[in-house]
Write an enzyme that holds these catalytic residues in place. Sequence first.
Site, PDB file in Angstrom:
ATOM      1  N   ASP A 182     122.186  15.129  14.984  1.00 40.46           N
ATOM      2  CA  ASP A 182     122.992  15.077  13.809  1.00 40.46           C
ATOM      3  C   ASP A 182     123.375  16.707  13.305  1.00 40.46           C
ATOM      4  O   ASP A 182     122.288  17.355  13.389  1.00 40.46           O
ATOM      5  CB  ASP A 182     122.766  14.400  12.723  1.00 40.46           C
ATOM      6  CG  ASP A 182     123.388  14.264  11.644  1.00 40.46           C
ATOM      7  OD1 ASP A 182     123.206  14.900  10.519  1.00 40.46           O
ATOM      8  OD2 ASP A 182     124.399  13.325  11.252  1.00 40.46           O
ATOM      9  N   ASN A 190     132.280  20.874   6.271  1.00 43.00           N
ATOM     10  CA  ASN A 190     133.661  20.495   5.981  1.00 43.00           C
ATOM     11  C   ASN A 190     134.121  20.966   4.795  1.00 43.00           C
ATOM     12  O   ASN A 190     135.344  21.258   4.509  1.00 43.00           O
ATOM     13  CB  ASN A 190     133.607  18.931   6.125  1.00 43.00           C
ATOM     14  CG  ASN A 190     134.294  18.562   7.614  1.00 43.00           C
ATOM     15  OD1 ASN A 190     134.730  19.374   8.376  1.00 43.00           O
ATOM     16  ND2 ASN A 190     133.800  17.302   7.986  1.00 43.00           N
ATOM     17  N   HIS A 195     138.631  20.715   7.055  1.00 44.77           N
ATOM     18  CA  HIS A 195     138.162  19.764   8.277  1.00 44.77           C
ATOM     19  C   HIS A 195     138.993  20.136   9.640  1.00 44.77           C
ATOM     20  O   HIS A 195     138.129  19.826  10.674  1.00 44.77           O
ATOM     21  CB  HIS A 195     138.829  18.497   7.944  1.00 44.77           C
ATOM     22  CG  HIS A 195     138.449  17.685   6.693  1.00 44.77           C
ATOM     23  ND1 HIS A 195     137.292  16.950   6.858  1.00 44.77           N
ATOM     24  CD2 HIS A 195     138.667  17.555   5.385  1.00 44.77           C
ATOM     25  CE1 HIS A 195     136.917  16.466   5.686  1.00 44.77           C
ATOM     26  NE2 HIS A 195     137.773  16.834   4.906  1.00 44.77           N
ATOM     27  N   ASP A 199     136.466  20.142  12.862  1.00 40.75           N
ATOM     28  CA  ASP A 199     136.716  19.463  14.202  1.00 40.75           C
ATOM     29  C   ASP A 199     136.532  20.322  15.235  1.00 40.75           C
ATOM     30  O   ASP A 199     136.106  19.938  16.235  1.00 40.75           O
ATOM     31  CB  ASP A 199     138.289  19.027  14.189  1.00 40.75           C
ATOM     32  CG  ASP A 199     138.471  17.737  13.448  1.00 40.75           C
ATOM     33  OD1 ASP A 199     137.627  17.288  12.963  1.00 40.75           O
ATOM     34  OD2 ASP A 199     139.793  17.406  13.116  1.00 40.75           O
ATOM     35  N   GLU A 226     129.755  13.043  12.599  1.00 39.85           N
ATOM     36  CA  GLU A 226     129.102  14.297  13.297  1.00 39.85           C
ATOM     37  C   GLU A 226     127.726  14.146  14.040  1.00 39.85           C
ATOM     38  O   GLU A 226     126.932  15.110  14.386  1.00 39.85           O
ATOM     39  CB  GLU A 226     128.672  15.226  12.225  1.00 39.85           C
ATOM     40  CG  GLU A 226     127.547  14.925  11.223  1.00 39.85           C
ATOM     41  CD  GLU A 226     128.004  14.000  10.037  1.00 39.85           C
ATOM     42  OE1 GLU A 226     127.394  13.925   9.016  1.00 39.85           O
ATOM     43  OE2 GLU A 226     129.090  13.420  10.331  1.00 39.85           O
TER      44      GLU A 226
END
Length: 318
Positions: A182, A190, A195, A199, A226
């Site tokens: 994770d 983010n 965002h 990504d 994630e």
Amino acid sequence: MKILLVDDIQIERMQLAIRLKQQGHIVEMAESGIKALSVYPEFEPDLVLLDISMPEMDGFQVACKIRELYPEWIPIIFLSSHDAPEIIANAIESGGDDYLIKPVDKLVLRAKLTAMQRIAFMRKQLNNKTAALARANRELEKLASEDGLTKVRNRRDVDKKLKEMISVHGRHSMALTVILLDVDFFKLYNDNYGHIQGDKCLVEIAGSLNELFSRNGEVVGRYGGEEFVVLLGHSDVYQAELHGERIKTNIANLMIAHEYSTVSDCVTVSQGVVSIKPNGRETAEQLYHMADRALYQAKRQGRNRYVVYDPMMESEEL
């Protein structure tokens, strides 16, 4: 068309070859059935003109051999001075598609070749469409098993692979490893970088994992959000810990800035590692559960680390 002309009589072979070339065809000549079979795969003809009466191998034997060795259909026209019905029937039964009586009439030859040229054109069109369909199917299979953003395997495909690995490793009494990782403080990443940048971060991590685990028996997938999952065949606890350390180092070497993380100036990951020798009856969900418990401990102990699963973790409160 590319025409393979097979006739043991030189003068007849040469005369017919001249006619065919005058009509614009490419001609490869063979004086025997054995020679014809040797040049066939490299020449890849669109049509075979095949004499029946030849020494060593007659035309019927050659046609049967062509049909046996090369499943892709190519028209075969037999050439013979005989017009007995049983010979014509034998020609068709041995794999021929048509029959011409020698000496071959010019108009009949032209008409037969025109018909065969239409067939050759349709065959090529069919082959092209078949190849295009195969490419499209491969692309669809890839899309069905691939995560749209990161291009690693998607969750469904990883689940399928893990079930297969449990079965195989259980049958052969071999250890396998599941690593659930994770991205640390990804929500803060983010929220502060946006965002789109988030990504890009996930794509970069996925690419790094793919490079790190690219051998046979190694699977990388996106677990969700994630989170990523790595499956490693033939991997015991000792090897699992080495892989966990490799992941930690590799992600750190990406140097993805994360000034809002409390454990590092760069993006890091926490890992839950489980290595077992399955009996083959375990479920993917059970292994994910164990990896998730270990992942929870890695976060609890300060993140940016891996923790190997211990059954004692089941008694601890989440």
